[in-house]
Scaffold this motif. Structure first.
Motif, PDB file in Angstrom:
ATOM      1  N   UNK A   1      59.250  74.888  -3.596  1.00 42.31           N
ATOM      2  CA  UNK A   1      60.599  74.569  -3.133  1.00 42.31           C
ATOM      3  C   UNK A   1      61.457  75.836  -3.070  1.00 42.31           C
ATOM      4  N   UNK A   2      60.809  77.006  -3.126  1.00 42.92           N
ATOM      5  CA  UNK A   2      61.518  78.267  -2.998  1.00 42.92           C
ATOM      6  C   UNK A   2      62.063  78.425  -1.581  1.00 42.92           C
ATOM      7  N   UNK A   3      63.204  79.075  -1.466  1.00 44.32           N
ATOM      8  CA  UNK A   3      63.725  79.480  -0.169  1.00 44.32           C
ATOM      9  C   UNK A   3      63.026  80.803   0.155  1.00 44.32           C
ATOM     10  N   UNK A   4      62.037  80.770   1.027  1.00 39.26           N
ATOM     11  CA  UNK A   4      61.211  81.945   1.305  1.00 39.26           C
ATOM     12  C   UNK A   4      62.060  83.137   1.738  1.00 39.26           C
ATOM     13  N   UNK A   5      62.991  82.916   2.647  1.00 42.94           N
ATOM     14  CA  UNK A   5      63.838  84.016   3.110  1.00 42.94           C
ATOM     15  C   UNK A   5      64.595  84.645   1.949  1.00 42.94           C
ATOM     16  N   UNK A   6      65.147  83.828   1.098  1.00 40.20           N
ATOM     17  CA  UNK A   6      65.955  84.326  -0.023  1.00 40.20           C
ATOM     18  C   UNK A   6      65.123  85.174  -0.979  1.00 40.20           C
ATOM     19  N   UNK A   7      63.958  84.685  -1.397  1.00 41.16           N
ATOM     20  CA  UNK A   7      63.168  85.449  -2.373  1.00 41.16           C
ATOM     21  C   UNK A   7      62.575  86.706  -1.737  1.00 41.16           C
TER      22      UNK A   7
ATOM     23  N   UNK B   1      63.365  90.517  -2.939  1.00 39.05           N
ATOM     24  CA  UNK B   1      62.292  91.454  -3.271  1.00 39.05           C
ATOM     25  C   UNK B   1      62.417  92.736  -2.447  1.00 39.05           C
ATOM     26  N   UNK B   2      62.707  92.617  -1.148  1.00 36.43           N
ATOM     27  CA  UNK B   2      62.875  93.805  -0.303  1.00 36.43           C
ATOM     28  C   UNK B   2      63.986  94.702  -0.847  1.00 36.43           C
ATOM     29  N   UNK B   3      65.118  94.111  -1.183  1.00 38.28           N
ATOM     30  CA  UNK B   3      66.253  94.894  -1.692  1.00 38.28           C
ATOM     31  C   UNK B   3      65.919  95.543  -3.044  1.00 38.28           C
TER      32      UNK B   3
ATOM     33  N   UNK C   1      61.332 102.493  -2.464  1.00 43.52           N
ATOM     34  CA  UNK C   1      60.349 102.089  -1.454  1.00 43.52           C
ATOM     35  C   UNK C   1      61.042 101.792  -0.134  1.00 43.52           C
ATOM     36  N   UNK C   2      60.357 102.083   0.959  1.00 44.61           N
ATOM     37  CA  UNK C   2      60.824 101.752   2.296  1.00 44.61           C
ATOM     38  C   UNK C   2      59.985 100.589   2.803  1.00 44.61           C
TER      39      UNK C   2
ATOM     40  N   UNK D   1      54.376  95.630   4.241  1.00 44.01           N
ATOM     41  CA  UNK D   1      53.979  96.961   3.818  1.00 44.01           C
ATOM     42  C   UNK D   1      55.190  97.738   3.334  1.00 44.01           C
ATOM     43  N   UNK D   2      54.982  98.556   2.311  1.00 43.65           N
ATOM     44  CA  UNK D   2      56.023  99.440   1.818  1.00 43.65           C
ATOM     45  C   UNK D   2      55.464 100.859   1.780  1.00 43.65           C
ATOM     46  N   UNK D   3      56.358 101.827   1.943  1.00 39.46           N
ATOM     47  CA  UNK D   3      55.986 103.237   1.868  1.00 39.46           C
ATOM     48  C   UNK D   3      56.735 103.900   0.734  1.00 39.46           C
ATOM     49  N   UNK D   4      56.081 104.855   0.130  1.00 41.35           N
ATOM     50  CA  UNK D   4      56.740 105.732  -0.836  1.00 41.35           C
ATOM     51  C   UNK D   4      56.136 107.128  -0.680  1.00 41.35           C
TER      52      UNK D   4
END
Length: 121
Positions: free
Chosen positions: A73-79, A83-85, A92-93, A114-117
């Motif tokens: 029941x998670x709001x996928x967009x919200x979580x 996480x991105x922020x 991380x980018x 994908x994330x870059x560092x």
């Protein structure tokens, strides 16, 4: 510590809405369809910033997959945005968000990004 393990530790400490975080591969005995979990693994590395005939930095591209519980029941967009922020605040980018799909075997919704560092070497 490797770039992969740094990301794993960051995700583990920054995600309070998932049941588990795996690194490199999924432990099938702990990955049940009624749980939400993340998988962190390597993607690519690039040698960069050449000078004096040698490289000075390496850019690590790492992959994160979120597998949502089948009855989530998670709001996928919200979580995901949270996480991105959080990852951006850790340096991380976010380089690619592939879009949600459904696993054909488990019928779980999942997201891959994908994330870059960049690290000096």
């Amino acid at each position: 510590m490797t770039a992969l393990m740094d990301l794993y530790e960051a995700v583990k400490s920054g995600v309070d809405w998932a049941d588990n975080v795996f690194v490199k591969n999924i432990d099938e005995s702990e990955a049940k369809t009624d749980l939400t979990f993340l998988l962190v693994r390597d993607a690519t590395q690039e040698l960069e910033n050449y000078g004096s005939n040698t490289f000075h930095t390496m850019t690590y591209t790492l992959q994160i997959q979120i597998f949502y519980a089948s009855d989530s029941d998670l709001d996928y967009d919200e979580v995901e945005l949270k996480l991105f922020r959080y990852l951006e605040s850790k340096g991380y980018l976010i380089s690619n968000v592939r879009g949600r799909l459904q696993d054909p075997d488990t019928y779980q919704d999942y997201q891959t990004f994908l994330v870059n560092i960049e690290k000096e070497v």
